[in-house]
Scaffold this motif. Structure first.
Motif, PDB file in Angstrom:
ATOM      1  N   TYR A 109       0.809  -1.217   0.000  1.00 51.24           N
ATOM      2  CA  TYR A 109       0.000   0.000   0.000  1.00 51.24           C
ATOM      3  C   TYR A 109       0.845   1.271   0.000  1.00 51.24           C
ATOM      4  N   THR A 110       2.141   1.124   0.193  1.00 47.68           N
ATOM      5  CA  THR A 110       3.057   2.254   0.013  1.00 47.68           C
ATOM      6  C   THR A 110       3.980   1.985  -1.177  1.00 47.68           C
ATOM      7  N   HIS A 111       3.590   1.022  -2.015  1.00 51.34           N
ATOM      8  CA  HIS A 111       4.340   0.631  -3.221  1.00 51.34           C
ATOM      9  C   HIS A 111       5.785   0.233  -2.894  1.00 51.34           C
ATOM     10  N   ASN A 112       5.940  -0.419  -1.736  1.00 56.76           N
ATOM     11  CA  ASN A 112       7.234  -0.972  -1.319  1.00 56.76           C
ATOM     12  C   ASN A 112       8.373   0.046  -1.381  1.00 56.76           C
ATOM     13  N   SER A 113       8.098   1.295  -1.131  1.00 56.51           N
ATOM     14  CA  SER A 113       9.119   2.342  -1.150  1.00 56.51           C
ATOM     15  C   SER A 113       9.466   2.756   0.273  1.00 56.51           C
ATOM     16  N   PRO A 114      10.704   3.212   0.512  1.00 56.33           N
ATOM     17  CA  PRO A 114      11.063   3.697   1.849  1.00 56.33           C
ATOM     18  C   PRO A 114      10.158   4.852   2.252  1.00 56.33           C
ATOM     19  N   ARG A 115       9.677   4.816   3.484  1.00 56.79           N
ATOM     20  CA  ARG A 115       8.728   5.829   3.938  1.00 56.79           C
ATOM     21  C   ARG A 115       9.484   6.954   4.650  1.00 56.79           C
ATOM     22  N   PHE A 116      10.301   7.705   3.919  1.00 58.36           N
ATOM     23  CA  PHE A 116      11.162   8.663   4.592  1.00 58.36           C
ATOM     24  C   PHE A 116      10.470   9.993   4.894  1.00 58.36           C
ATOM     25  N   VAL A 117       9.276  10.254   4.326  1.00 56.05           N
ATOM     26  CA  VAL A 117       8.548  11.482   4.657  1.00 56.05           C
ATOM     27  C   VAL A 117       7.795  11.280   5.973  1.00 56.05           C
ATOM     28  N   MET A 118       8.184  12.033   6.988  1.00 55.43           N
ATOM     29  CA  MET A 118       7.492  11.990   8.264  1.00 55.43           C
ATOM     30  C   MET A 118       6.381  13.039   8.300  1.00 55.43           C
ATOM     31  N   ASP A 119       6.779  14.320   8.142  1.00 61.38           N
ATOM     32  CA  ASP A 119       5.825  15.427   8.143  1.00 61.38           C
ATOM     33  C   ASP A 119       5.960  16.229   6.857  1.00 61.38           C
ATOM     34  N   ALA A 120       4.831  16.621   6.301  1.00 67.64           N
ATOM     35  CA  ALA A 120       4.768  17.557   5.177  1.00 67.64           C
ATOM     36  C   ALA A 120       3.442  18.287   5.348  1.00 67.64           C
ATOM     37  N   VAL A 121       3.479  19.427   6.067  1.00 66.93           N
ATOM     38  CA  VAL A 121       2.237  20.058   6.494  1.00 66.93           C
ATOM     39  C   VAL A 121       2.327  21.575   6.374  1.00 66.93           C
ATOM     40  N   MET A 122       1.203  22.192   6.011  1.00 61.82           N
ATOM     41  CA  MET A 122       1.048  23.643   5.989  1.00 61.82           C
ATOM     42  C   MET A 122       0.133  24.045   7.135  1.00 61.82           C
ATOM     43  N   LYS A 123       0.380  25.245   7.712  1.00 60.35           N
ATOM     44  CA  LYS A 123      -0.412  25.733   8.840  1.00 60.35           C
ATOM     45  C   LYS A 123      -0.825  27.180   8.546  1.00 60.35           C
ATOM     46  N   TRP A 124      -2.127  27.392   8.326  1.00 53.93           N
ATOM     47  CA  TRP A 124      -2.638  28.690   7.905  1.00 53.93           C
ATOM     48  C   TRP A 124      -3.495  29.308   9.012  1.00 53.93           C
ATOM     49  N   ASN A 125      -2.980  30.385   9.602  1.00 50.34           N
ATOM     50  CA  ASN A 125      -3.730  31.146  10.605  1.00 50.34           C
ATOM     51  C   ASN A 125      -4.651  32.127   9.861  1.00 50.34           C
ATOM     52  N   PHE A 126      -5.823  31.625   9.455  1.00 48.88           N
ATOM     53  CA  PHE A 126      -6.698  32.392   8.555  1.00 48.88           C
ATOM     54  C   PHE A 126      -7.588  33.397   9.274  1.00 48.88           C
ATOM     55  N   HIS A 127      -7.769  33.231  10.621  1.00 47.82           N
ATOM     56  CA  HIS A 127      -8.619  34.185  11.350  1.00 47.82           C
ATOM     57  C   HIS A 127      -8.406  34.037  12.858  1.00 47.82           C
ATOM     58  N   GLY A 128      -8.080  35.135  13.518  1.00 52.61           N
ATOM     59  CA  GLY A 128      -7.978  35.127  14.965  1.00 52.61           C
ATOM     60  C   GLY A 128      -7.132  33.985  15.488  1.00 52.61           C
ATOM     61  N   ASN A 129      -7.737  33.168  16.366  1.00 51.96           N
ATOM     62  CA  ASN A 129      -7.046  32.020  16.949  1.00 51.96           C
ATOM     63  C   ASN A 129      -7.331  30.724  16.201  1.00 51.96           C
ATOM     64  N   PHE A 130      -7.838  30.827  14.974  1.00 53.59           N
ATOM     65  CA  PHE A 130      -8.123  29.638  14.170  1.00 53.59           C
ATOM     66  C   PHE A 130      -6.940  29.365  13.234  1.00 53.59           C
ATOM     67  N   VAL A 131      -6.437  28.131  13.275  1.00 56.42           N
ATOM     68  CA  VAL A 131      -5.322  27.726  12.419  1.00 56.42           C
ATOM     69  C   VAL A 131      -5.701  26.432  11.700  1.00 56.42           C
ATOM     70  N   LEU A 132      -5.649  26.452  10.375  1.00 50.59           N
ATOM     71  CA  LEU A 132      -5.974  25.277   9.567  1.00 50.59           C
ATOM     72  C   LEU A 132      -4.685  24.585   9.147  1.00 50.59           C
TER      73      LEU A 132
END
Length: 399
Positions: A109-132
């Motif tokens: 299910y990962t196509h037998n490839s090394p799973r070297f990506v741990m985190d790849a994430v964006m964090k958008w503070n679009f309003h006040g104390n809300f962060v997506l």
């Protein structure tokens, strides 16, 4: 693939070395380089860390310890990148794991490839104390799992985390916080994810995974991110307490530990069942004293996977419960002594043994969690199988 990764790492080191001749590097522990665009429209902090681990285990036999087994390995080896793009309200984080342990767990299910990506994430503070948040990162599960492996109080996490955590996944998260009074703060997180874990390349296999977390800070928030760091390295001047509860529902899950564990394969595709996981935890810190407690419980609608004719496949959802209690005290010399008791009690149908673990740890923080030496000794008391005694020594350096 490993050759390509090695070549990439060498090229990156050459680029960074060349850049180092043109700029001042930051203070130790603050990243290898802190890059800023000429127009300040972007930043990038580049960091690296390594954990080197040596361990020895003895198995009890008729009251005597024997069957000595030992190993030495690179437990973790990571490259980290974080910063913002266009505006400080749009942040990102990338983390790559390059050790064998970091990349383990590849499958069809990962196509037998090394799973070297741990985190790849964006964090958008679009309003006040809300962060997506959107991308691949840790789900808001048990506190010990969300604490970085670089900031642990012991050599590694407890058996509760090993048996029940919900780890990383691909999806979106909404983070928010509100101050009820001048001190009392509440934080909330809602997450919708794919439900199969990290680096899955075959798409969504079952249903979606839904996770919610609520945290309360009755005495105010911790300085920095101390509520998600082991030990009380800041020697918190006034008592601080964090109380958290998480609930996770994995709709039509296809793995034995929600979004982790073995894929439940049958003669007619993957077996699906609803899995729920509950976490309750607390963190307390005051003047070098740190105390943490956790409880976990996992259940499933149909825990035993079966083929189309009703015969069991052998895959069983790891249903059960566990708890973890730890406490430590940091001396002024930056030596710390800590103790931990952890228990896992899986249901009989899983075939897993009830386990009690008792751990005594000693740590020397040379530059906080960025440069430290940790050692611990653990006695594992099993209900059925032979008991074990283990000793570990680990060195961590984090640029």
């Amino acid at each position: 693939m490993k050759l390509k990764l090695t070549a990439l790492a060498v090229m990156l080191c050459c680029m960074l070395t060349s850049h180092a001749q043109e700029t001042n590097s930051p203070k130790f522990g603050k990243g290898l380089f802190n890059l800023v665009g000429k127009d300040s429209s972007w930043t990038m902090k580049i960091g690296a860390r390594v954990q080197l681990l040596g361990s020895t285990t003895w198995t009890e036999n008729d009251g005597d310890l024997g069957n000595l087994q030992s190993s030495m390995l690179v437990r973790r080896s990571r490259l980290k990148f974080d910063g913002y793009a266009l505006t400080p309200k749009l942040k990102y984080k990338l983390e790559f794991g390059l050790s064998n342990r970091d990349m383990s767990g590849a499958s069809y299910y990962t196509h037998n490839s090394p799973r070297f990506v741990m985190d790849a994430v964006m964090k958008w503070n679009f309003h006040g104390n809300f962060v997506l948040w959107f991308g691949q990162t840790k789900l808001p599960g048990n506190r010990e799992r969300v604490i970085s492996s670089a900031n642990l109080q012991f050599v590694d996490r407890s058996i509760l985390n090993a048996g029940f955590n919900i780890d990383r996944d691909m999806g979106i998260q909404l983070h928010h916080q509100i101050a009820i009074t001048k001190k009392f703060v509440i934080k909330e997180v809602l997450a919708i994810s794919q439900g199969e874990g990290r680096n899955v390349t075959t798409g969504n296999l079952g249903g979606q995974q839904y996770t919610g977390r609520l945290e309360m800070y009755p005495f105010g928030t911790f300085e920095g991110k101390e509520d998600y760091m082991g030990s009380d390295l800041k020697r918190t001047k006034s008592p601080k307490l964090a109380l958290g509860v998480s609930y996770d529902f994995n709709d039509n899950a296809v793995r034995t530990r929600s979004n982790m564990g073995t894929y439940m394969e049958t003669d007619n595709g993957l077996f699906e069942t609803d899995i729920t996981t509950l976490f309750v935890d607390a963190m307390f810190k005051y003047r070098g004293l740190s105390i943490m407690g956790e409880y976990a419980n996992r259940d499933a609608d149909t825990p035993v996977a079966v083929n189309s004719d009703g015969t069991p496949t052998g895959d069983i959802v790891q249903v059960g419960s566990g708890y973890n209690l730890s406490a430590g005290y940091l001396f002024k010399s930056n030596w710390e002594v800590a103790g931990r008791y952890a228990n896992t009690d899986f249901k009989e149908i899983t075939g897993r043994d009830t386990t009690n673990e008792y751990t005594l740890g000693v740590s020397k923080y040379i530059v906080g969690h960025k440069l430290k030496v940790q050692s611990d000794i653990t006695y594992a008391d099993f209900a059925v199988q032979s008991d074990k005694l283990g000793w570990r020594l680990q060195f961590e350096i984090h640029f």
